[in-house]
Design a protein around this motif. Sequence first.
Motif, mmCIF file in Angstrom:
data_model
loop_
_atom_site.group_PDB
_atom_site.id
_atom_site.type_symbol
_atom_site.label_atom_id
_atom_site.label_comp_id
_atom_site.label_asym_id
_atom_site.label_seq_id
_atom_site.Cartn_x
_atom_site.Cartn_y
_atom_site.Cartn_z
ATOM 1 N N ARG A 12 -17.031 -15.096 9.711
ATOM 2 C CA ARG A 12 -16.172 -14.459 10.713
ATOM 3 C C ARG A 12 -15.164 -13.543 10.037
ATOM 4 O O ARG A 12 -14.968 -12.405 10.435
ATOM 5 N N TRP A 290 -12.605 -29.575 14.128
ATOM 6 C CA TRP A 290 -13.828 -28.825 13.855
ATOM 7 C C TRP A 290 -14.432 -29.396 12.585
ATOM 8 O O TRP A 290 -14.006 -29.022 11.513
ATOM 9 N N ASP A 318 -16.998 -30.496 18.380
ATOM 10 C CA ASP A 318 -17.009 -29.044 18.161
ATOM 11 C C ASP A 318 -18.444 -28.620 17.808
ATOM 12 O O ASP A 318 -19.353 -29.448 17.769
ATOM 13 N N ILE A 319 -18.647 -27.350 17.490
ATOM 14 C CA ILE A 319 -19.995 -26.760 17.416
ATOM 15 C C ILE A 319 -21.035 -27.513 16.575
ATOM 16 O O ILE A 319 -22.223 -27.334 16.800
ATOM 17 N N TRP A 392 -21.437 -17.739 15.801
ATOM 18 C CA TRP A 392 -21.784 -18.893 14.954
ATOM 19 C C TRP A 392 -23.283 -19.084 14.729
ATOM 20 O O TRP A 392 -23.718 -19.333 13.607
ATOM 21 N N TRP A 426 -15.702 -27.666 26.872
ATOM 22 C CA TRP A 426 -14.755 -26.784 26.216
ATOM 23 C C TRP A 426 -15.473 -25.443 26.001
ATOM 24 O O TRP A 426 -16.432 -25.382 25.235
ATOM 25 N N ASP A 428 -15.422 -21.745 24.586
ATOM 26 C CA ASP A 428 -14.688 -21.025 23.547
ATOM 27 C C ASP A 428 -15.343 -19.667 23.313
ATOM 28 O O ASP A 428 -16.416 -19.386 23.853
ATOM 29 N N ARG A 488 -10.700 -20.614 26.463
ATOM 30 C CA ARG A 488 -9.766 -19.872 25.598
ATOM 31 C C ARG A 488 -9.417 -18.527 26.230
ATOM 32 O O ARG A 488 -8.276 -18.106 26.225
ATOM 33 N N TRP A 501 -6.106 -23.436 26.336
ATOM 34 C CA TRP A 501 -5.297 -23.653 25.143
ATOM 35 C C TRP A 501 -5.045 -22.322 24.469
ATOM 36 O O TRP A 501 -5.655 -21.317 24.834
ATOM 37 N N ASP A 504 -6.402 -20.121 18.089
ATOM 38 C CA ASP A 504 -6.309 -20.505 16.674
ATOM 39 C C ASP A 504 -4.939 -20.227 16.066
ATOM 40 O O ASP A 504 -4.722 -19.223 15.386
ATOM 41 N N PHE A 537 -3.963 -25.088 14.012
ATOM 42 C CA PHE A 537 -5.409 -25.067 13.738
ATOM 43 C C PHE A 537 -5.672 -24.845 12.246
ATOM 44 O O PHE A 537 -6.248 -25.683 11.577
ATOM 45 N N HIS A 562 -5.824 -30.602 17.232
ATOM 46 C CA HIS A 562 -7.058 -29.947 16.780
ATOM 47 C C HIS A 562 -6.782 -29.327 15.420
ATOM 48 O O HIS A 562 -5.654 -28.958 15.113
HETATM 49 C C1 GLC Z 1 -12.807 -21.059 17.399
HETATM 50 C C2 GLC Z 1 -11.939 -21.953 18.277
HETATM 51 C C3 GLC Z 1 -11.650 -23.243 17.574
HETATM 52 C C4 GLC Z 1 -12.972 -23.922 17.186
HETATM 53 C C5 GLC Z 1 -13.822 -22.986 16.347
HETATM 54 C C6 GLC Z 1 -15.205 -23.551 16.065
HETATM 55 O O1 GLC Z 1 -12.112 -20.653 16.281
HETATM 56 O O2 GLC Z 1 -10.765 -21.319 18.676
HETATM 57 O O3 GLC Z 1 -10.874 -24.077 18.383
HETATM 58 O O4 GLC Z 1 -12.711 -25.097 16.498
HETATM 59 O O5 GLC Z 1 -13.983 -21.745 17.024
HETATM 60 O O6 GLC Z 1 -15.900 -23.825 17.216
#
Ligand code: GLC
Length: 816
Positions: A12, A290, A318-319, A392, A426, A428, A488, A501, A504, A537, A562
């Motif tokens: 990123r 994360w 998270d992802i 991602w 969630w 994002d 977000r 929320w 970051d 974050f 988080h």
């Molecule tokens: C983005 C989100 C964060 C999350 C990350 C990975 O940066 O704002 O909250 O943890 O992506 O999914």
Amino acid sequence: MIEKFNTAQKLREEWNNQYEEEIHHTNNPVLDPPSIEKKYLKPIRQFIQQDNSFYFHDGVATVEVKVVSDEIIRVRLAPNSSFLKDFSYAVSNSTQHVDLFDLTEDDTSYRVRTNTVTCVIEKETALVSFVDRDGKVFSKDATPMHWEENADFGGYYVYNTKDAAPNESFFGLGDKPTHLNLRGKRLVNWNSDTYSFGFNRDPLYKSIPFYVGLKDGEAYGIFFDNTFKTYFDFAAEDPAKTSFWSEGGELQYYYIHGPAMEDVIKRYHLLTGTHYLPPKWALGYHQCRWSYYPEAKVRDLAKQFRDRKIPCDAIYLDIDYMDGYRCFTWNKKYFPDHKKMIADLSEDGFQTVVMIDPGIKVDENYWVYKEADKNNYFCRRGDDYFMEGYVWPGRCKFPDFTNPEVRKWWGGLYKDLVDSGVSGVWNDMNEPAVFGRGTFPNDVRHQFDGQRGSHRKAHNIYGMQMVRATYDGLKALLHGKRPFTITRAAYSGTQRYASVWTGDNVATWEHLKIGSLQLQRLAMSGLSFCGTDIGGFSGEPSAELFSRWLQFGVFSPFMRAHSAGDTAEREPWSFGEEYEAINRKFIELRYQLLSYIYTVFREHAVAGKPILKPLIMLEQSDDNHNREEEFSFGDKILVSPVLEDGQRVKTIYLPKGYWYDYWTHALMTGGEEHSIETPLDQMPMFIKAGTVLPINPIMQHVNEKVMDDLALNIYYLNGSLDSNLYEDDGESYAYENEYYIDKKFKLQGTETSLTVQQSREGRYHTPYTSYKIKLIGLPFNINKILVDNDSVDFEKDKDGSLHLVVGKGFDKIMVS
Ligand code: GLC
């Protein structure tokens, strides 16, 4: 784990740095305006009326003035007299209850009058103003509405410039990370993925083109309902003017009358909706990172909470729970039996919330991709290529959430997750974020619910429509249970579908301050159900920063810790025993206040009351325009979180009236400053005198069956005050059929007596049978206490307060 995070995060950053260089060389067309001639509204020659709309014509352009309610008037401009279709993603109801209105005309002006406000259109100058019944001008154009043709895209750049009084302040506009009072600033709305943003960075993730103006103690609001990139100048370029403008769409705004700021916000909610009553567990403490994986890690986390007796209601995935970041799939290596894991977590009182992003991996063997591809659900560029970009999962395509058919499909995709026991979602990266250039290019096309448009028009509502689809889908799938969603990106009205929320942030004291400003501002901008990443974050918080942030978190409508994956693990026990005890104490406090908090959420849902109220809203005097650390949570609790490293004493201001220090029960006089001790395990927290405050027993999660009595703290006042307590099953919609109980406590105190009367509405039966009452601050010695005319016993506590137990059905308590 860290390695994985680093790879994703580095990707990123690299893409973004590269792009940063490119954008610095491009001009901004509006800040650097094109050389096309601006056209201004000319003298008004005629009008026609159609129902509650009046159309004023200058020979070329037409202005519509529509009476929306007694306090709300909408103004629209059509430069060539043809209006766009009356369509809005934000406004759920643009015709409300209108009692009486009329139009009068004299030599110089037209006046559209309601019971409360008059919109004046001057014939010669075409200036529009809003005055109250006493003739006081709240808002007035400084120049006539104007526009410029947009040669590249069609349509117009549209502008409105209004007078700004020397003592006028401006509030609102969503998540701007800057001082509460926006005077002197020029700001822009364009949803942006802004990892590790700093103070004053603009724009961030959300676009809320709504502000409140305040002068001489009186407030009004302007909601510029325009989804294109919008700009606001609050007396920055010219100290006597405030302007707002857009790169496209209509000049369409709502004037919202006050004069109380809180009423302006409530009326803004009448237009754009409120957050529905969430499931009660959503108001507990949430733990996120994360990422928590594999399954053993998640189970251990849950166990630690219960073993250490630190309450917690939700754990986030998270992802990394996905298979290669493909939405709606599971990584079988990390989570071989996710259903069993979620069921076990649920057994232990934890809800599972999962991340879903908009980017769908381009992969012919992936069912979500295939379905969207087959049905033509992905966004396309101007020349019909697909909109493709890296996020991602790698190369992705993106569903067009502005298409109702796509939203329906997307909502249905959650079936498997819901069947697996997932309770919340969630959303994002929905600005939408694309690595490199940041977001979609402008030529991407959108269905826009049949209105069609390019990304210029759809960008700011893309995330909102995504989470709308998520919310609608979950609501249908959860069979009568209330969903929980968080997003977000947002545009005005997103509160109808999700909590939010602030994205970051960073683990610094400055960011704790920014968070306090952002949440107060979001609550003034319609997004009351909001929170920050507690602890920050990115970066490493000190133990003290984490504890102070958690204290602020107790009074954040959404309370979630988080952290990014390259940081040290960060749970409430990560900083040693001393801090663990402090963190536990404050998370417990959140649960002790849960009935109060739930009641405040109910008042938001039904009446549009903002959940957080900055001091300026509580006391609209000119002296308070720049005070920004004290705010109330609901009407009865006022706090001023500690926002400085090492701070052990804090000077705070209390609004007029009387307040009790929550910790010491000391009675404090409002309307002045006080110096408050702030040892690490305390933060300035005050209860309004006259309040009847429910205090829940400590529980480990909201659904834990605790059979104790409900405690009621009664804070004496020489005067009267009403308090509410709303209860229901906390998860279903049975309250729509009166399965709730809304109690009102009417307190009346004199120098020698105190009475509390209880009235009840609704049919819900609470699990407890009696109240454990604590009388605080009585200035007289008690002779007797009568409950519904029968005398009862009471005990004196160590701290001087009095205790008694009373059946929950009492009508009246008299203390004298
Ligand atoms: C983005 C989100 C964060 C999350 C990350 C990975 O940066 O704002 O909250 O943890 O992506 O999914």
